[in-house]
Design a protein around this motif. Sequence first.
Motif, PDB file in Angstrom:
ATOM      1  N   SER A  33       1.480  -9.237  26.673  1.00  0.00           N
ATOM      2  CA  SER A  33       2.495  -8.549  25.883  1.00  0.00           C
ATOM      3  C   SER A  33       1.893  -8.015  24.588  1.00  0.00           C
ATOM      4  CB  SER A  33       3.656  -9.495  25.559  1.00  0.00           C
ATOM      5  OG  SER A  33       4.362  -9.861  26.727  1.00  0.00           O
ATOM      6  N   ALA A  34       2.429  -6.879  24.129  1.00  0.00           N
ATOM      7  CA  ALA A  34       1.982  -6.268  22.883  1.00  0.00           C
ATOM      8  C   ALA A  34       3.167  -6.107  21.945  1.00  0.00           C
ATOM      9  CB  ALA A  34       1.352  -4.904  23.148  1.00  0.00           C
ATOM     10  N   MET A  35       2.869  -6.096  20.654  1.00  0.00           N
ATOM     11  CA  MET A  35       3.886  -5.901  19.634  1.00  0.00           C
ATOM     12  C   MET A  35       3.406  -4.874  18.617  1.00  0.00           C
ATOM     13  SD  MET A  35       6.802  -6.577  18.222  1.00  0.00           S
ATOM     14  CE  MET A  35       7.421  -8.171  18.816  1.00  0.00           C
ATOM     15  N   LEU A  36       4.229  -3.853  18.370  1.00  0.00           N
ATOM     16  CA  LEU A  36       4.006  -2.916  17.280  1.00  0.00           C
ATOM     17  C   LEU A  36       4.873  -3.359  16.116  1.00  0.00           C
ATOM     18  CD1 LEU A  36       2.820  -0.219  16.212  1.00  0.00           C
ATOM     19  CD2 LEU A  36       4.887   0.894  17.092  1.00  0.00           C
ATOM     20  N   VAL A  37       4.246  -3.693  14.989  1.00  0.00           N
ATOM     21  CA  VAL A  37       4.958  -4.187  13.805  1.00  0.00           C
ATOM     22  C   VAL A  37       5.005  -3.094  12.745  1.00  0.00           C
ATOM     23  CG1 VAL A  37       4.937  -5.865  11.912  1.00  0.00           C
ATOM     24  CG2 VAL A  37       4.331  -6.584  14.229  1.00  0.00           C
ATOM     25  N   MET A  38       6.205  -2.836  12.229  1.00  0.00           N
ATOM     26  CA  MET A  38       6.417  -1.841  11.180  1.00  0.00           C
ATOM     27  C   MET A  38       6.924  -2.535   9.921  1.00  0.00           C
ATOM     28  SD  MET A  38       7.987   0.852  13.868  1.00  0.00           S
ATOM     29  CE  MET A  38       8.134  -0.510  15.045  1.00  0.00           C
ATOM     30  N   PRO A  39       6.054  -2.795   8.952  1.00  0.00           N
ATOM     31  CA  PRO A  39       6.491  -3.450   7.712  1.00  0.00           C
ATOM     32  C   PRO A  39       7.427  -2.545   6.909  1.00  0.00           C
ATOM     33  CG  PRO A  39       4.087  -3.535   7.980  1.00  0.00           C
ATOM     34  CD  PRO A  39       4.608  -2.543   8.962  1.00  0.00           C
ATOM     35  N   GLY A  40       8.163  -3.172   5.992  1.00  0.00           N
ATOM     36  CA  GLY A  40       9.049  -2.418   5.116  1.00  0.00           C
ATOM     37  C   GLY A  40       8.384  -2.060   3.806  1.00  0.00           C
ATOM     38  N   GLY A  41       9.234  -1.652   2.841  1.00  0.00           N
ATOM     39  CA  GLY A  41       8.750  -1.248   1.536  1.00  0.00           C
ATOM     40  C   GLY A  41       9.569  -0.130   0.928  1.00  0.00           C
ATOM     41  N   GLY A  42      10.814   0.041   1.417  1.00  0.00           N
ATOM     42  CA  GLY A  42      11.712   1.014   0.824  1.00  0.00           C
ATOM     43  C   GLY A  42      11.304   2.457   1.005  1.00  0.00           C
ATOM     44  N   TYR A  43      10.406   2.734   1.945  1.00  0.00           N
ATOM     45  CA  TYR A  43       9.875   4.069   2.192  1.00  0.00           C
ATOM     46  C   TYR A  43       9.045   4.604   1.028  1.00  0.00           C
ATOM     47  CZ  TYR A  43      12.132   5.056   6.718  1.00  0.00           C
ATOM     48  OH  TYR A  43      12.497   5.057   8.050  1.00  0.00           O
ATOM     49  N   VAL A  44       8.690   3.744   0.064  1.00  0.00           N
ATOM     50  CA  VAL A  44       7.791   4.166  -1.012  1.00  0.00           C
ATOM     51  C   VAL A  44       6.463   3.416  -0.953  1.00  0.00           C
ATOM     52  CG1 VAL A  44       9.622   4.900  -2.572  1.00  0.00           C
ATOM     53  CG2 VAL A  44       8.813   2.538  -2.656  1.00  0.00           C
ATOM     54  N   ARG A  45       6.399   2.354  -0.185  1.00  0.00           N
ATOM     55  CA  ARG A  45       5.187   1.562   0.002  1.00  0.00           C
ATOM     56  C   ARG A  45       5.318   0.835   1.330  1.00  0.00           C
ATOM     57  NH1 ARG A  45       8.356  -0.780  -3.704  1.00  0.00           N
ATOM     58  NH2 ARG A  45       7.204   0.207  -5.407  1.00  0.00           N
ATOM     59  N   ILE A  46       4.246   0.204   1.763  1.00  0.00           N
ATOM     60  CA  ILE A  46       4.260  -0.604   2.980  1.00  0.00           C
ATOM     61  C   ILE A  46       3.749  -1.989   2.620  1.00  0.00           C
ATOM     62  CG2 ILE A  46       3.303  -0.885   5.293  1.00  0.00           C
ATOM     63  CD1 ILE A  46       3.212   2.149   5.506  1.00  0.00           C
ATOM     64  N   VAL A  47       4.537  -2.998   2.931  1.00  0.00           N
ATOM     65  CA  VAL A  47       4.207  -4.383   2.602  1.00  0.00           C
ATOM     66  C   VAL A  47       3.197  -4.902   3.625  1.00  0.00           C
ATOM     67  CG1 VAL A  47       5.129  -6.704   2.306  1.00  0.00           C
ATOM     68  CG2 VAL A  47       6.454  -4.729   1.529  1.00  0.00           C
ATOM     69  N   VAL A  48       2.007  -5.177   3.166  1.00  0.00           N
ATOM     70  CA  VAL A  48       0.896  -5.493   4.073  1.00  0.00           C
ATOM     71  C   VAL A  48       1.035  -6.886   4.683  1.00  0.00           C
ATOM     72  CG1 VAL A  48      -1.614  -5.784   4.255  1.00  0.00           C
ATOM     73  CG2 VAL A  48      -0.648  -3.995   2.756  1.00  0.00           C
ATOM     74  N   ASP A  49       1.201  -7.887   3.843  1.00  0.00           N
ATOM     75  CA  ASP A  49       1.097  -9.272   4.291  1.00  0.00           C
ATOM     76  C   ASP A  49       2.438  -9.854   4.731  1.00  0.00           C
ATOM     77  OD1 ASP A  49      -1.830  -9.938   3.607  1.00  0.00           O
ATOM     78  OD2 ASP A  49      -1.069  -9.059   1.754  1.00  0.00           O
ATOM     79  N   VAL A 106       0.845  -1.186   0.000  1.00  0.00           N
ATOM     80  CA  VAL A 106       0.000   0.000   0.000  1.00  0.00           C
ATOM     81  C   VAL A 106       0.883   1.239   0.000  1.00  0.00           C
ATOM     82  CG1 VAL A 106      -0.201  -0.079   2.532  1.00  0.00           C
ATOM     83  CG2 VAL A 106      -1.901   1.182   1.205  1.00  0.00           C
ATOM     84  N   HIS A 107       0.422   2.259  -0.716  1.00  0.00           N
ATOM     85  CA  HIS A 107       1.112   3.551  -0.673  1.00  0.00           C
ATOM     86  C   HIS A 107       0.073   4.664  -0.680  1.00  0.00           C
ATOM     87  CE1 HIS A 107       0.459   4.379  -5.030  1.00  0.00           C
ATOM     88  NE2 HIS A 107       0.615   3.077  -5.179  1.00  0.00           N
ATOM     89  N   GLY A 108       0.523   5.885  -0.481  1.00  0.00           N
ATOM     90  CA  GLY A 108      -0.408   7.009  -0.380  1.00  0.00           C
ATOM     91  C   GLY A 108      -1.134   7.032   0.952  1.00  0.00           C
ATOM     92  N   ILE A 109      -0.419   6.747   2.034  1.00  0.00           N
ATOM     93  CA  ILE A 109      -1.044   6.701   3.366  1.00  0.00           C
ATOM     94  C   ILE A 109      -1.395   8.118   3.812  1.00  0.00           C
ATOM     95  CG2 ILE A 109      -0.767   6.041   5.783  1.00  0.00           C
ATOM     96  CD1 ILE A 109      -0.808   3.632   4.029  1.00  0.00           C
ATOM     97  N   ALA A 110      -2.680   8.442   3.846  1.00  0.00           N
ATOM     98  CA  ALA A 110      -3.131   9.741   4.329  1.00  0.00           C
ATOM     99  C   ALA A 110      -3.677   9.652   5.742  1.00  0.00           C
ATOM    100  CB  ALA A 110      -4.206  10.309   3.396  1.00  0.00           C
ATOM    101  N   ARG A 111      -4.149   8.449   6.125  1.00  0.00           N
ATOM    102  CA  ARG A 111      -4.695   8.226   7.467  1.00  0.00           C
ATOM    103  C   ARG A 111      -3.859   7.153   8.152  1.00  0.00           C
ATOM    104  NH1 ARG A 111      -8.459  11.657   9.558  1.00  0.00           N
ATOM    105  NH2 ARG A 111      -9.342   9.913  10.722  1.00  0.00           N
ATOM    106  N   PRO A 112      -2.721   7.522   8.742  1.00  0.00           N
ATOM    107  CA  PRO A 112      -1.902   6.518   9.420  1.00  0.00           C
ATOM    108  C   PRO A 112      -2.678   5.869  10.555  1.00  0.00           C
ATOM    109  CG  PRO A 112      -1.178   8.743   9.970  1.00  0.00           C
ATOM    110  CD  PRO A 112      -2.167   8.879   8.855  1.00  0.00           C
ATOM    111  N   ARG A 113      -2.510   4.543  10.674  1.00  0.00           N
ATOM    112  CA  ARG A 113      -3.327   3.805  11.628  1.00  0.00           C
ATOM    113  C   ARG A 113      -2.676   2.475  11.957  1.00  0.00           C
ATOM    114  NH1 ARG A 113      -4.891   3.751   6.434  1.00  0.00           N
ATOM    115  NH2 ARG A 113      -5.943   1.980   5.460  1.00  0.00           N
ATOM    116  N   MET A 114      -3.194   1.854  13.007  1.00  0.00           N
ATOM    117  CA  MET A 114      -2.787   0.511  13.386  1.00  0.00           C
ATOM    118  C   MET A 114      -3.923  -0.455  13.110  1.00  0.00           C
ATOM    119  SD  MET A 114      -0.797   1.124  17.013  1.00  0.00           S
ATOM    120  CE  MET A 114      -2.012   2.237  17.753  1.00  0.00           C
ATOM    121  N   VAL A 115      -3.577  -1.620  12.575  1.00  0.00           N
ATOM    122  CA  VAL A 115      -4.539  -2.717  12.428  1.00  0.00           C
ATOM    123  C   VAL A 115      -4.270  -3.693  13.572  1.00  0.00           C
ATOM    124  CG1 VAL A 115      -5.318  -4.614  10.973  1.00  0.00           C
ATOM    125  CG2 VAL A 115      -4.713  -2.416   9.944  1.00  0.00           C
ATOM    126  N   VAL A 116      -5.323  -4.071  14.293  1.00  0.00           N
ATOM    127  CA  VAL A 116      -5.184  -4.811  15.542  1.00  0.00           C
ATOM    128  C   VAL A 116      -5.458  -6.294  15.337  1.00  0.00           C
ATOM    129  CG1 VAL A 116      -5.897  -4.944  17.963  1.00  0.00           C
ATOM    130  CG2 VAL A 116      -5.980  -2.735  16.760  1.00  0.00           C
TER     131      VAL A 116
END
Length: 330
Positions: free
Chosen positions: A96-112, A77-87
């Motif tokens: 315990s909780a985990m915050l996961v930050m996917p990659g994507g070269g700073y041009v997209r975010i790898v969802v799966d 996904v790209h064009g993030i205008a509404r940054p959010r967390m999916v739970v």
Amino acid sequence: MIDRRNAILGTLAVGLSVGVDAQTPPPARVGGRGPRLPDPSETIDLWPAGAPGAPATLLVEVVEDRTKGTDATDRAVHGIARPRMVVFRPAKPNGSAMLVMPGGGYVRIVVDREGYEIARWLADRGWTVFVLFYRLPGDGWAAGPDVALSDAQRAMRLIRARAGLYGIRPDRVAAMGFSAGGHVCGDLATRFAQQTYPPVDAADPLSARPDVAALIYAVQSMTLPLAHPGSRAVLLGPSPTPALEQAHSTASNVTSATPPCFLVHAEDDRSVAVDNTLAFRAAAVRAGVAVETHLFATGGHGFGMSKAVGKPAARWPTLFEEWARAHGLG
């Protein structure tokens, strides 16, 4: 240290809005290829009045399906205008909780591959997981190279503020990032206390420091030739100064306050050189930060979980689980 009482008070101050107020949906399901596991529906918008410093033209979020044949689902996904967390809620929370930050070269975010796969795996083991869809620095946000860090800081604070709602302990909140998301995670682990946005509500006085951090084949250096050229160009522009490069190289910012770190990399990674991880490890050792490092001879880049099946690198989530338990999480 933030105790459970303060977390509950923070929850009340922020407002009991989880699952009640309208939130931005998760990235859309697209295409019809490959096996389809159900997506979670619960989200948490990071910014109640919209993300600060928006570009003049509002971004349009686009989800692309990169799944090949019968492979596991692979969206970006790209064009993030509404940054959010999916739970991802576990059947039996372990606190315990985990915050996961996917990659994507700073041009997209790898969802799966770098988000939902590890989130499901951790949730099956009792973790409450929050997958972060952060803003991208090339999209014109006022915060520039700090925009993704702002979202990560805000996300950590919201998790702690709502700990009572999720049955988690505010002193057992971890962070994990992959590739460019590993740079966001490294930034969070080293610059968690830096003010990158004006406070907006009662969550913001809470700590943004992860209790442990896992950097998976993470972008680290912003200095060539070690830097990943694409991430560097998007984050810092075409001709950054040496001072700017150093300021955004995560190994340069490691201090004794950096949390214990778990590092994973493949030595045959041709996108993000393994020396990025080795430099971060060396900085952690110098600062007296507990660090565990796992290097695999093969695996390439972006293996996540599904692309590591059948290889020694496939063991990294179990190694993380064992390491986290030794640090009191999980």
